[in-house]
Scaffold this motif. Structure first.
Motif, PDB file in Angstrom:
ATOM      1  N   LYS A 146       0.707  -1.300  -0.010  1.00 31.84           N
ATOM      2  CA  LYS A 146      -0.061  -0.087  -0.143  1.00 31.84           C
ATOM      3  C   LYS A 146       1.115   1.367   0.046  1.00 31.84           C
ATOM      4  CE  LYS A 146      -3.690  -2.218   2.526  1.00 31.84           C
ATOM      5  NZ  LYS A 146      -4.886  -2.204   1.610  1.00 31.84           N
ATOM      6  N   THR A 147       2.082   1.371   0.904  1.00 27.83           N
ATOM      7  CA  THR A 147       2.708   2.378   0.845  1.00 27.83           C
ATOM      8  C   THR A 147       3.398   2.811  -0.203  1.00 27.83           C
ATOM      9  OG1 THR A 147       3.126   2.070   3.502  1.00 27.83           O
ATOM     10  CG2 THR A 147       4.769   3.210   2.099  1.00 27.83           C
ATOM     11  N   ILE A 148       3.857   1.794  -1.121  1.00 31.83           N
ATOM     12  CA  ILE A 148       4.619   2.243  -2.194  1.00 31.83           C
ATOM     13  C   ILE A 148       3.865   2.593  -3.384  1.00 31.83           C
ATOM     14  CG2 ILE A 148       6.714   0.552  -1.760  1.00 31.83           C
ATOM     15  CD1 ILE A 148       5.576  -1.430  -3.719  1.00 31.83           C
ATOM     16  N   THR A 149       2.471   2.139  -3.153  1.00 30.04           N
ATOM     17  CA  THR A 149       1.443   2.773  -4.337  1.00 30.04           C
ATOM     18  C   THR A 149       1.343   4.344  -4.130  1.00 30.04           C
ATOM     19  OG1 THR A 149       0.306   0.632  -4.509  1.00 30.04           O
ATOM     20  CG2 THR A 149      -0.716   2.561  -4.927  1.00 30.04           C
ATOM     21  N   ASP A 150       1.185   4.624  -2.761  1.00 28.62           N
ATOM     22  CA  ASP A 150       1.166   6.144  -2.388  1.00 28.62           C
ATOM     23  C   ASP A 150       2.373   6.708  -2.685  1.00 28.62           C
ATOM     24  OD1 ASP A 150      -1.466   7.075  -0.826  1.00 28.62           O
ATOM     25  OD2 ASP A 150      -1.206   5.161  -0.262  1.00 28.62           O
ATOM     26  N   LEU A 151       3.589   6.110  -2.517  1.00 25.72           N
ATOM     27  CA  LEU A 151       4.918   6.844  -2.918  1.00 25.72           C
ATOM     28  C   LEU A 151       4.967   7.116  -4.357  1.00 25.72           C
ATOM     29  CD1 LEU A 151       7.470   4.986  -0.649  1.00 25.72           C
ATOM     30  CD2 LEU A 151       6.655   7.518  -0.503  1.00 25.72           C
ATOM     31  N   GLU A 152       4.609   6.144  -5.351  1.00 23.10           N
ATOM     32  CA  GLU A 152       4.445   6.331  -6.604  1.00 23.10           C
ATOM     33  C   GLU A 152       3.666   7.403  -7.026  1.00 23.10           C
ATOM     34  OE1 GLU A 152       3.416   6.131 -10.561  1.00 23.10           O
ATOM     35  OE2 GLU A 152       1.843   5.648  -8.951  1.00 23.10           O
ATOM     36  N   LEU A 167       7.199   8.405   6.730  1.00 22.79           N
ATOM     37  CA  LEU A 167       8.251   7.700   6.385  1.00 22.79           C
ATOM     38  C   LEU A 167       8.795   7.097   7.667  1.00 22.79           C
ATOM     39  CD1 LEU A 167       9.431   8.740   3.300  1.00 22.79           C
ATOM     40  CD2 LEU A 167       8.327   6.557   3.545  1.00 22.79           C
ATOM     41  N   ASP A 168       9.006   8.039   8.471  1.00 21.85           N
ATOM     42  CA  ASP A 168       9.958   7.766   9.919  1.00 21.85           C
ATOM     43  C   ASP A 168       8.983   6.856  10.855  1.00 21.85           C
ATOM     44  OD1 ASP A 168      12.231   8.270  11.624  1.00 21.85           O
ATOM     45  OD2 ASP A 168      10.698   9.309  12.828  1.00 21.85           O
ATOM     46  N   CYS A 169       7.768   7.344  10.400  1.00 24.52           N
ATOM     47  CA  CYS A 169       6.713   6.405  11.487  1.00 24.52           C
ATOM     48  C   CYS A 169       6.536   4.920  10.933  1.00 24.52           C
ATOM     49  CB  CYS A 169       5.153   7.072  11.247  1.00 24.52           C
ATOM     50  SG  CYS A 169       5.212   8.584  12.386  1.00 24.52           S
ATOM     51  N   PHE A 170       6.401   4.842   9.751  1.00 21.99           N
ATOM     52  CA  PHE A 170       6.743   3.578   9.317  1.00 21.99           C
ATOM     53  C   PHE A 170       8.048   2.773   9.554  1.00 21.99           C
ATOM     54  CE2 PHE A 170       8.890   1.009   5.737  1.00 21.99           C
ATOM     55  CZ  PHE A 170       7.752   0.024   5.596  1.00 21.99           C
ATOM     56  N   ARG A 203       9.620   3.351  12.071  1.00 23.55           N
ATOM     57  CA  ARG A 203       9.924   2.918  13.745  1.00 23.55           C
ATOM     58  C   ARG A 203       8.607   2.318  14.167  1.00 23.55           C
ATOM     59  NH1 ARG A 203      10.125   6.947  16.815  1.00 23.55           N
ATOM     60  NH2 ARG A 203       9.838   8.633  15.176  1.00 23.55           N
ATOM     61  N   LEU A 204       7.513   1.958  13.580  1.00 26.34           N
ATOM     62  CA  LEU A 204       6.344   1.738  13.930  1.00 26.34           C
ATOM     63  C   LEU A 204       5.673   2.746  14.908  1.00 26.34           C
ATOM     64  CD1 LEU A 204       6.478  -2.258  14.293  1.00 26.34           C
ATOM     65  CD2 LEU A 204       5.296  -0.955  12.563  1.00 26.34           C
ATOM     66  N   ASP A 205       5.800   4.059  14.662  1.00 29.68           N
ATOM     67  CA  ASP A 205       5.481   5.002  15.922  1.00 29.68           C
ATOM     68  C   ASP A 205       3.879   5.488  15.307  1.00 29.68           C
ATOM     69  OD1 ASP A 205       5.176   7.109  17.178  1.00 29.68           O
ATOM     70  OD2 ASP A 205       6.744   8.297  16.312  1.00 29.68           O
ATOM     71  N   MET A 206       2.886   4.724  16.097  1.00 29.04           N
ATOM     72  CA  MET A 206       1.661   5.110  16.249  1.00 29.04           C
ATOM     73  C   MET A 206       1.477   6.702  16.645  1.00 29.04           C
ATOM     74  SD  MET A 206      -0.355   1.755  17.023  1.00 29.04           S
ATOM     75  CE  MET A 206       0.845   1.049  18.271  1.00 29.04           C
ATOM     76  N   GLU A 207       2.087   7.117  17.724  1.00 27.80           N
ATOM     77  CA  GLU A 207       2.084   8.626  18.037  1.00 27.80           C
ATOM     78  C   GLU A 207       2.138   9.498  17.133  1.00 27.80           C
ATOM     79  OE1 GLU A 207       1.012  10.063  20.954  1.00 27.80           O
ATOM     80  OE2 GLU A 207       0.580   8.118  22.138  1.00 27.80           O
ATOM     81  N   GLY A 208       3.554   9.243  16.276  1.00 26.41           N
ATOM     82  CA  GLY A 208       3.924   9.987  15.371  1.00 26.41           C
ATOM     83  C   GLY A 208       2.946  10.121  14.015  1.00 26.41           C
ATOM     84  N   VAL A 227       0.420   2.747   9.104  1.00 26.11           N
ATOM     85  CA  VAL A 227       1.182   2.234  10.363  1.00 26.11           C
ATOM     86  C   VAL A 227       0.370   1.481  11.490  1.00 26.11           C
ATOM     87  CG1 VAL A 227       2.617   3.021  12.294  1.00 26.11           C
ATOM     88  CG2 VAL A 227       3.029   4.218   9.908  1.00 26.11           C
ATOM     89  N   PHE A 228      -0.706   1.938  11.792  1.00 23.96           N
ATOM     90  CA  PHE A 228      -1.678   1.303  12.790  1.00 23.96           C
ATOM     91  C   PHE A 228      -1.792  -0.069  12.440  1.00 23.96           C
ATOM     92  CE2 PHE A 228      -2.306   5.756  13.688  1.00 23.96           C
ATOM     93  CZ  PHE A 228      -2.308   5.833  15.155  1.00 23.96           C
ATOM     94  N   TYR A 229      -2.296  -0.245  10.948  1.00 23.21           N
ATOM     95  CA  TYR A 229      -2.436  -1.773  10.606  1.00 23.21           C
ATOM     96  C   TYR A 229      -1.019  -2.668  10.552  1.00 23.21           C
ATOM     97  CZ  TYR A 229      -3.596  -5.716   7.735  1.00 23.21           C
ATOM     98  OH  TYR A 229      -3.633  -6.802   7.410  1.00 23.21           O
TER      99      TYR A 229
END
Length: 234
Positions: free
Chosen positions: A89-95, A138-141, A143-148, A208-210
């Motif tokens: 999903k993320t790479i689709t958004d990045l593209e 991307l940083d949250c991705f 570090r699995l940072d849900m707060e961020g 990230v939440f998923y």
């Protein structure tokens, strides 16, 4: 699964994560060059963005293939499966962010080639916000940072407000001077592209939440996202 196989699997997953961040870095560079090319009328920057769009597309294809290979060979479950799903999903958004950068470059080219009169509106600040949102997502991705990730979603409203402000400014200029109409329309497209980049960053933050907890927050309200982040912290 043997230790060797398990370690190899971990290396494959880490390689995929690293390449996602590399793709993100390239896309950030594309946005920055497109906006600078627009502001400075720098043809070399404008053409570089248009020409390098294929690199973003190629990274998406390669990462998609890598994820498919992992799914076929490893049959991942639980956290590992969620990681692979999130990457796809993320790479689709990045593209698509890369596509928005290319749109900005094309608008810059049209303005430069046509010697169009352009309303004096500041898109650099909006671009800085969009890039900051993308980088934070991307940083949250990583570090699995849900707060961020919650902050990224919360701050999306700032980009929406900036877009509306630019729209009002451009319309005012066009009403006062019809010579600004063509360049003004192009600037509206630029502002819309930056606003869409913010939307893609927001999408990535919600993934990230998923990835972390298996919770689908794609259509959740901000309050629900904040509650999920608080529950994870507790």
């Amino acid at each position: 699964m043997s230790d060797h196989t398990s370690k190899q699997f971990d290396l494959e997953l880490e390689s995929i994560r690293t390449r996602v961040l590399q793709m993100g870095g390239l896309v950030e560079q594309q946005i920055a060059r497109a906006v600078l090319g627009l502001i400075e009328g720098d043809a070399s920057l404008i053409y570089a963005v248009i020409e390098d769009d294929h690199k973003v597309n190629q990274l998406e294809v390669e990462l998609d293939e890598a994820c498919t290979q992992v799914l076929a060979k490893r049959q991942p479950a639980a956290v590992d499966l969620r990681l692979i799903t999130t990457v796809i999903k993320t790479i689709t958004d990045l593209e698509r962010v890369g596509d928005e950068a290319k749109k900005i470059a094309k608008m810059a080219k049209a303005i430069r080639d046509g010697s169009l009169a352009v309303p004096d509106v500041q898109v650099r600040h909006m671009a800085d916000l969009a890039v900051a949102q993308l980088r934070h997502a991307l940083d949250c991705f990583a570090r699995l940072d849900m707060e961020g990730a919650t902050e990224v979603v919360r701050h999306d409203k700032r980009l929406d407000a900036e877009f509306k402000a630019v729209m009002r400014q451009v319309i005012t200029f066009m009403m006062e001077d019809p010579r600004m109409i063509s360049g003004g329309i192009d600037m509206i497209f630029v502002a819309k592209a930056l606003e869409r980049i913010g939307d893609h960053a927001k999408n990535m933050a919600q993934y990230v939440f998923y990835m972390a907890k298996g919770e689908d927050m794609r259509h959740a309200q901000l309050e629900q996202i904040e509650q999920a982040a608080q529950a994870a912290r507790a």
